[in-house]
Structure formats: structure tokens, C-alpha cells
Design an enzyme around this catalytic site. Structure first.
Site, mmCIF file in Angstrom:
data_model
loop_
_atom_site.group_PDB
_atom_site.id
_atom_site.type_symbol
_atom_site.label_atom_id
_atom_site.label_comp_id
_atom_site.label_asym_id
_atom_site.label_seq_id
_atom_site.Cartn_x
_atom_site.Cartn_y
_atom_site.Cartn_z
ATOM 1 N N HIS A 182 0.847 -1.353 0.013
ATOM 2 C CA HIS A 182 -0.040 -0.040 -0.047
ATOM 3 C C HIS A 182 0.833 1.202 0.000
ATOM 4 C CE1 HIS A 182 0.933 -0.560 4.178
ATOM 5 N NE2 HIS A 182 0.603 0.576 4.640
HETATM 6 N N1 UDP Z 1 -1.980 -6.417 9.487
HETATM 7 C C1 UDP Z 1 -3.339 -6.803 9.660
HETATM 8 N N2 UDP Z 1 -4.116 -7.256 8.512
HETATM 9 C C2 UDP Z 1 -3.804 -7.145 7.343
HETATM 10 C C3 UDP Z 1 -2.411 -6.854 7.080
HETATM 11 C C4 UDP Z 1 -1.630 -6.335 8.331
HETATM 12 O O1 UDP Z 1 -3.691 -6.790 10.998
HETATM 13 O O2 UDP Z 1 -4.546 -7.592 6.343
HETATM 14 C C5 UDP Z 1 -1.204 -5.652 10.568
HETATM 15 C C6 UDP Z 1 0.255 -6.367 10.651
HETATM 16 O O3 UDP Z 1 0.013 -7.388 11.412
HETATM 17 C C7 UDP Z 1 1.066 -5.265 11.265
HETATM 18 C C8 UDP Z 1 0.128 -3.987 10.642
HETATM 19 O O4 UDP Z 1 -0.985 -4.432 10.158
HETATM 20 O O5 UDP Z 1 0.916 -5.354 12.652
HETATM 21 C C9 UDP Z 1 1.111 -3.244 9.753
HETATM 22 O O6 UDP Z 1 0.342 -2.011 9.138
HETATM 23 P P1 UDP Z 1 0.638 -1.635 7.815
HETATM 24 O O7 UDP Z 1 1.198 -2.366 6.976
HETATM 25 O O8 UDP Z 1 -0.699 -0.947 7.439
HETATM 26 O O9 UDP Z 1 1.605 -0.126 8.286
HETATM 27 P P2 UDP Z 1 3.015 -0.001 8.132
HETATM 28 O O10 UDP Z 1 3.624 -1.102 9.089
HETATM 29 O O11 UDP Z 1 3.528 -0.321 6.888
HETATM 30 O O12 UDP Z 1 2.922 1.302 8.786
#
Ligand code: UDP
Length: 352
Positions: A203
């Protein structure tokens, strides 16, 4: 101590799951949800699953460009912080809600504590990197998840106090991974076998907002020689639909709505590999000892790469396919703490 915590998106709910439970044992917390992520799958499911307290205040501000979000959030948070008069404002990570929580507190004369301070990808084009650097500049207490983060800050000489606490996401992973591992219903539902599929998330603006990059991303996913499961972030779904690539992808890749933490973690621990552009997922794959291939050319979680558990391939399909089949390293270091970061966060807050 009275803490006003500002959260707004999925990873911040996960991080608050670690800290709020410990914080509320002896202190008062007002949890404010800006509404940056408003779908149930990206926010309230974590209240039910991970025991994040239901936010006391919901601003419901929704999405928009980064500038629009920042302006709207700041206009709402400014008077709120002044009215609530907390001892400290607590913010997490690197989103617009992190930055606006920090600015609103600073302008109201309230100290700011930043969990996940000091993380740097050194890619200034990333909105997340801008939020990290700006929030660290105004924070009074910089709570670092790794020693690399401490070193990054020591080079920058911020005005706030730097403290190593470890990563609060390790606390959450330690707490919920056994339960997630035991329930494989999501694998059956999505028709994949343990060890025989790749779990994907994507994303990042840099990968999905530009149609040419999005084409490379789709081609990469189509080249993966394993069944691919992709819980689709709403932003990515919208971009794929707009570019007319969603159906093409759906013919080869198993798409699902975003999953709850437990189902997602079940996929992550049982996958052959994770393929992602998420910060949190790179680290959670590392913690779960699942090989990770990252569709970016930089990362702030450098230890995952240095230890061989994660490989950066940007959107190079050939490199991704090769990295998916590399052997796992023998060593598994623990650079992100011992799963007790939340206690250290609360102690550091109380000593402010
Ligand atoms: N996650 C979730 N469901 C999903 C995909 C990711 O619960 O379908 C969780 C994942 O385990 C992690 C968090 O969302 O704890 C990561 O969020 P994201 O990828 O949106 O944000 P980033 O870490 O890139 O800022």
C-alpha cells in the site's frame, strides 16, 4: 499521570494494544482516534481482537491528501489538547496522526512522547520519513525501538531525551502469535497449505499511486511461482480498479479484504515467505522467522536485512523471485527488545 494518546491507522492500533493495557494499570489515558483509517478492518477490529481500549474520542476525519489530512487533524486536535490538558501527548510511528498529535501538543505547551522514534529510511520522498523526522524534532521524549534508532538520533542531536525501550510490536507479537499460529482456519478458507504460499501486503504511495509503478508491481506479483494471498488495502484496491488491473491480478492472486491481526499473523507464520512494502510486516516476518522480500529500495528496519531475513528488491520481479527461494539464515538476532517495551515506555513517561 494523564496521557492523551493520538492514533489514526492500523499499525497504531497494534502499537496501542501493547502500551494502553500497561499504561491504564496505574495512569489515566484518553485515546483519540483521528479517523485516518475508518474502515472496520483497519481500525475497530483491533479493539475487539487485541483489547485496544475503545477510543474515548473519535474525530472521524477520514482521508484526503496528506496536506488535507494534516490540516483537518491539526484544526481538531489543537482545541482538544488545550481542553483536555494532559501531562503528555503520546504518538506512535510515522503517520499524519503522529505529526499532528505532536504539533498540536507543542503548540499547546504540552510535552510530546514519540514511540518508534529514530527510525530512518533516509528516503525523504516518503511521507512516512517526513513525519518521522518532523515528529522527532518536536518530541520531548524519544522512545526508540532499536539501538540503530538511538544512533540515528544521536547523529541528529534532537532537543528531546532519547531512551531505548525496544519495540512495542514485539510485545504484541509475543502475546498473540501462539494463538494465531494455532488457528489455521484462514489458510483453509483461502485454500493454501502451510509452507506452500506467499503472503503479500502492499500500500506504499510510491508503489501504488503511480500507474507505471503499479504495472511493475502487478507484473511482479504475477511472476511469483507460488500461490499468493493478498489482503488488499483499500488504497491499493482503489488504485488497481482505477488502472483497470484488478481483474487481471485476481485471476492469479487470491485477494481478500484486509484481515484482522490474528488471521493475518496466522498467514504470516505459516507462509513460505512474506512479500511486502509494509514496515510492520517486514519486522513481524522477521520475528516469526519467516523469510521476507520487501518491495522497496530502502528500509528503516535495517537489522532485518543485515541478518539476511529480509531482502530489498524494489519492484524487480526477477530479484523478487530469486529472493523468495533463498535459504533461511542460521542466526536469528533480537535487535528489537525482549517483549517488555510497553513497561519501559510507561516508566519513561512517568519519569518525564
Ligand atoms: N495487518 C493486519 N491485517 C492485514 C495486514 C496487516 O492486521 O491484512 C497488520 C500487521 O500484522 C501489522 C500492521 O498491520 O501489525 C502493519 O500495518 P501496515 O502495513 O498498514 O502499516 P506499516 O507498518 O507499513 O506502517
Amino acid at each position: 499521570m494523564r496521557v492523551l494518546t493520538v492514533i489514526g491507522n492500523r499499525p497504531q492500533f497494534v502499537k496501542a494494544a501493547a502500551v494502553s493495557r500497561v499504561l491504564r494499570e496505574d495512569h489515566e489515558e484518553v485515546l483519540v482516534h483521528t479517523g485516518q483509517h475508518y474502515d472496520d478492518e483497519l481500525s475497530t477490529i483491533f479493539v475487539r481482537e487485541l483489547g485496544v481500549p475503545a477510543p474515548e474520542i473519535q474525530l472521524g476525519l477520514g482521508t484526503g491528501t496528506n496536506t488535507e489530512q494534516t490540516a483537518r487533524q491539526l484544526a481538531a486536535l489543537g482545541p482538544l489538547v488545550a481542553e483536555q490538558r494532559p501531562d503528555v501527548v503520546l504518538v506512535y510511528g510515522d503517520t499524519n496522526s503522529t505529526l499532528t498529535g505532536g504539533i498540536a501538543a507543542t503548540q499547546a505547551g504540552v510535552p510530546v512522547a514519540h514511540v518508534e522514534a529514530g527510525m530512518r529510511s533516509f528516503d525523504w520522498k516518503m511521507p512516512e520519513e517526513q513525519n518521522r523526522v518532523l515528529t522527532d524534532a518536536l518530541s520531548d521524549l524519544l522512545l526508540c525501538p532499536s539501538h540503530t534508532a538511538v544512533e540515528n538520533l544521536e547523529r541528529e542531536h534532537p532537543r528531546g531525551e532519547i531512551a531505548y525501550v525496544g519495540d512495542v510490536m514485539v510485545d504484541v507479537a509475543d502475546l498473540f502469535r501462539p494463538k494465531a499460529r494455532a488457528d489455521t482456519a484462514v489458510l483453509e478458507r483461502l485454500s493454501v497449505e502451510p509452507g506452500g504460499f506467499v503472503v503479500c501486503t502492499t500500500h506504499r504511495a510510491a508503489n501504488v499511486d503511480d500507474p507505471a509503478r503499479l504495472r511493475l508491481l502487478v507484473d511482479l506479483l504475477l511472476a511469483v511461482p507460488y500461490p499468493v494471498v493478498l489482503p488488499l488495502h483499500p488504497r491499493t484496491r482503489a488504485r488497481l480498479e482505477a488502472a483497470g488491473m484488478l481483474d487481471e491480478l485476481a485471476r492469479r492472486v487470491t485477494l481478500s479484504p484486509p484481515l484482522g491481526y490474528l488471521e493475518f499473523t496466522a498467514l504470516l507464520v505459516h507462509a513460505h515467505a512474506a512479500l511486502t512494502d509494509s514496515g510492520g510486516v517486514q519486522k513481524e516476518a522477521f520475528l516469526a522467522k519467516t523469510r521476507c522480500v520487501t518491495m522497496r529500495d530502502t528500509t528503516e528496519w535495517v537489522e532485518t536485512v543485515d541478518s539476511g531475513w529480509n531482502v530489498l528488491v524494489d519492484l524487480d520481479a526477477e530479484a523478487a523471485v530469486a529472493a523468495l527461494d533463498r535459504p533461511l539464515p542460521d542466526e536469528h538476532p533480537a535487535p528489537y527488545g525482549d517483549g517488555r517495551a510497553a513497561q519501559r515506555v510507561v516508566q519513561a513517561l512517568a519519569q518525564m
